[in-house]
Design an enzyme around this catalytic site. Structure first.
Site, PDB file in Angstrom:
ATOM      1  CD  GLU A  25      -2.890   1.343   2.226  1.00  0.00           C
ATOM      2  OE1 GLU A  25      -3.753   2.233   2.128  1.00  0.00           O
ATOM      3  OE2 GLU A  25      -2.903   0.481   3.111  1.00  0.00           O
ATOM      4  CB  CYS A 223      -7.039   3.472   3.511  1.00  0.00           C
ATOM      5  SG  CYS A 223      -7.531   2.548   4.987  1.00  0.00           S
ATOM      6  CG  ASN A 357      -8.964  -1.897   2.113  1.00  0.00           C
ATOM      7  OD1 ASN A 357      -8.278  -2.863   2.423  1.00  0.00           O
ATOM      8  ND2 ASN A 357      -8.987  -0.776   2.820  1.00  0.00           N
ATOM      9  CD  GLU A 358      -9.186  -2.005   7.106  1.00  0.00           C
ATOM     10  OE1 GLU A 358      -9.488  -0.811   7.219  1.00  0.00           O
ATOM     11  OE2 GLU A 358      -8.180  -2.486   7.638  1.00  0.00           O
TER      12      GLU A 358
END
Length: 640
Positions: A25, A223, A357-358
């Protein structure tokens, strides 16, 4: 003494061939200023203020010698690069680049660098590229003759050779004679990038990643995939093609809320020079399968939580279909042709895609189902990965598994994340022992032991790594169902990070692996294809964790032993193999041990590293003393 017997013939289950991977990331300057080897920050004058209050187009640049340095937009190189620099002044004046985080870059005697830029000038002009340190000492220079181009742009390239060694030099761009020149996309790369790729990766960082033998790489986040606005969302299409056609995006980790010790990251942007083509290519270079994560039409739920309307979601779904074609389509297809034009006519062989994501809750799963319905029909060969939120437990996590129970055939795997105290990892070694094997497989996509609730106080010490190692023995025992794992975050620029702990730390001149890195490396490089029986004569001490596996060719038997105790553990290890297949033999023993608060640093990068030796044994019995607080990996080689 603890007596153990390893029985290679008693095979318990197959181990996922994708078990150990890496997660990249762009956090902690991991991309621009890190793995991506570009040395010029804000190379296209495209940095901008997301709040519209200040002009950041000159960020990372300083005029010198009285030169008039301004940014213009008339007749740009491309729509995506609408800004360019204009230098007007006397010969010898110009501007210089501060480099990433204002630290310049390192050079070594004789090192070569590739320079390129676009230039435009109305009268004959030359450009001097000069490398100097803060004191003005020269470390290399080149002079380029610029042709008269009127309104058009001309691309120039040259090679510079470093004259001396320095940890912090700065690139100066000076007018060779009185006059005016427009400059755009000024780029400087070390020639010795990983695999000598011209738009490639910083070699030492790439080699550290390759040494992990990752089976896959998840990218680009995290993120940053979600973003903080629809404009800030990560769109893979903006990251491919000519560099002059890739837009600059602000990195959501530059936000003030992520700063540690009051550091500023206002210069943290993504040039997208490291884009999806480069990610796919890098995966190929290190032998890892690509696992891209795509935006599900949602920004970060922790913050704005913006949602694309369901009736508009087809735009995001089409982007995903186009991504599959870019990666796997033949060179005559629309997006396959674009891949081929970039230099890779053969498909990349994409097999996995993460949707979001998440993310969590009904708003996520209704969007995931919209993606899944189309992708499973158009590309049933692609394995889809869904989310289970960010906590690894609790209401949102339970909601995810409620959905999974009702939709078992709609995902290959579910992405679980857990950033927890070291003790949590010890208490959850058996986490997956009783998971329902009829559910989608588990992807432990982000995890790390956190030594403190306070981000600024977390450290990568031996205690956190030791607890992670113990947890991984439980993962391997359940590697029929836990298909993939990766530590997070992966990379961090020392002194400029927004998060810690991290697996690998770097600065201009050096890179080192944390104790967690060495655990990951040992486990990844010593995992077989089949879990085999390890039997104890009497119940194992709770402080001893072990797991054994056999390589696919049967020539390597691996045994991992984690001693959590405050004292050494004496063991007798017997191999139950058919005689006379082996009676006397040898194994390679790699041992990691240290004080619990021990760390690695740039100055002392080998405080905590494995010590490896050969051990000889007789009659298939090996006696061994496991140091206190240690991880030991045995490789019984050439069993056949």
């Amino acid at each position: 003494m603890t007596e153990l017997t390893i029985i290679p013939s008693e095979k318990i289950c197959d181990i996922s061939p994708m078990l150990y991977g890496i997660f990249f990331e762009d956090i902690n300057y991991a991309g621009d200023g890190g793995l991506y080897a570009e040395l010029i920050a804000n190379r296209s004058f495209e940095y901008y203020d997301r709040d519209g209050k200040t002009d950041k187009r000159k960020m990372c640049w300083e005029a010198e010698g009285g030169c008039d340095f301004s940014v213009h937009t008339r007749f740009p190189v491309s729509r995506e690069h609408e800004n360019y620099a204009r230098l007007s002044g006397a010969a010898g004046t110009g501007f210089y680049n501060l480099g990433f985080c204002g630290e310049g870059f390192a050079v070594k005697e004789g090192q070569s660098f590739r320079f390129s830029c676009y230039a435009r000038n109305a009268s004959p002009m030359s450009l001097i590229i000069r490398l100097t340190d803060r004191a003005g000492k020269h470390f290399g220079e080149k002079k380029l003759a610029l042709v008269r181009a009127g309104h058009g742009w001309t691309k120039y390239t040259c090679t510079l050779t470093a004259q001396g060694t320095c940890a912090g030099v700065y690139a100066h761009f000076l007018l060779g004679r009185d006059g005016t020149a427009d400059l755009e996309l000024l780029s400087l790369f070390p020639a010795d990038t990983y695999k000598e790729r011209p738009n490639g990766m910083r070699r030492d960082l790439a080699e550290m990643l390759a040494a992990l033998s990752p089976r896959f790489m998840r990218f680009p986040g995290g993120c940053i995939v979600e973003g903080r606005s629809f404009e800030n969302m990560y769109n893979w299409k903006e990251t491919v093609g000519e560099l002059s056609r890739r837009r600059t995006n602000w990195n959501r980790w530059q936000m003030e809320e992520y700063q540690i010790h009051g550091r500023s990251s206002e210069d943290y942007f993504q040039s997208y020079g490291l884009g999806f083509y480069e990610y796919f290519q890098f995966c190929e270079d290190i032998g890892a399968k690509p696992v891209p994560v795509i935006n599900a039409g949602m920004t970060c739920q922790w913050h704005e939580g913006l949602l694309a309307d369901m009736k508009d979601l087809h735009k995001w779904i089409q982007d995903t279909l186009d991504l599959i074609e870019f990666a796997n389509g033949d060179a005559q297809s629309e997006w396959g042709a674009r891949r081929a034009a970039m230099g890779h006519p053969e498909p990349f062989g994409l097999e996995y895609i993460g949707i979001g994501n998440e993310q969590w809750g009904t708003v996520y799963f209704e969007r995931y189902e919209a993606f899944q319905k189309v992708l499973s029909k158009e590309h049933p060969e692609i394995k889809l990965i869904t989310c289970a939120g960010w906590t690894g437990e609790g209401k949102d996590f339970d909601t995810a598994y409620t959905w999974l129970n009702a939709n078992k055939d709609k995902a290959y795997a579910v992405d679980e994340h857990f950033y927890k105290p070291p003790q949590w990892f010890l208490e959850n070694i058996g986490r997956y022992d009783n998971y329902d094997r009829t559910l989608p497989k588990v992807f432990a996509g982000e995890y790390a032991a956190h030594s403190s609730p306070d981000t600024a106080k977390r450290v990568n010490n031996w205690q956190t790594a030791l607890c992670e190692a113990a947890f991984l023995t439980g993962i391997e025992r359940n590697a029929d169902h836990v298909a993939m794992t990766c530590y997070a975050p992966l990379l961090a620029r020392t002194g400029h990070n927004q998060w810690q702990p991290n697996l690998i730390w770097f600065d201009n001149t050096s890179v080192y692996g944390t104790p967690s890195y060495h655990v990951q490396k040992l486990f990844s490089n010593h995992t077989g294809a089949t879990l085999v029986e390890t039997r104890a004569k009497s119940p194992l001490p709770d402080t001893l964790k072990t797991v054994s596996s056999l390589s696919r060719d049967g020539k390597h038997l691996y045994c991992k032993l984690v001693n959590l105790a405050e004292q050494p553990e004496e063991i007798s290890l017997r191999l139950e193999v058919p005689r006379p297949a082996q009676t006397d033999g040898a194994c390679t023993c790699s041992c990691l041990t240290a004080e619990l608060d021990a760390v690695n640093t740039h100055r002392f990068p080998e405080n905590v590293v494995p010590q490896t030796r050969d051990i000889f044994f007789k009659n298939n019995i090996l006696t061994l003393s496991l140091p206190m607080h240690s991880v030991t990996v045995l490789d019984f080689y050439s069993l056949k």
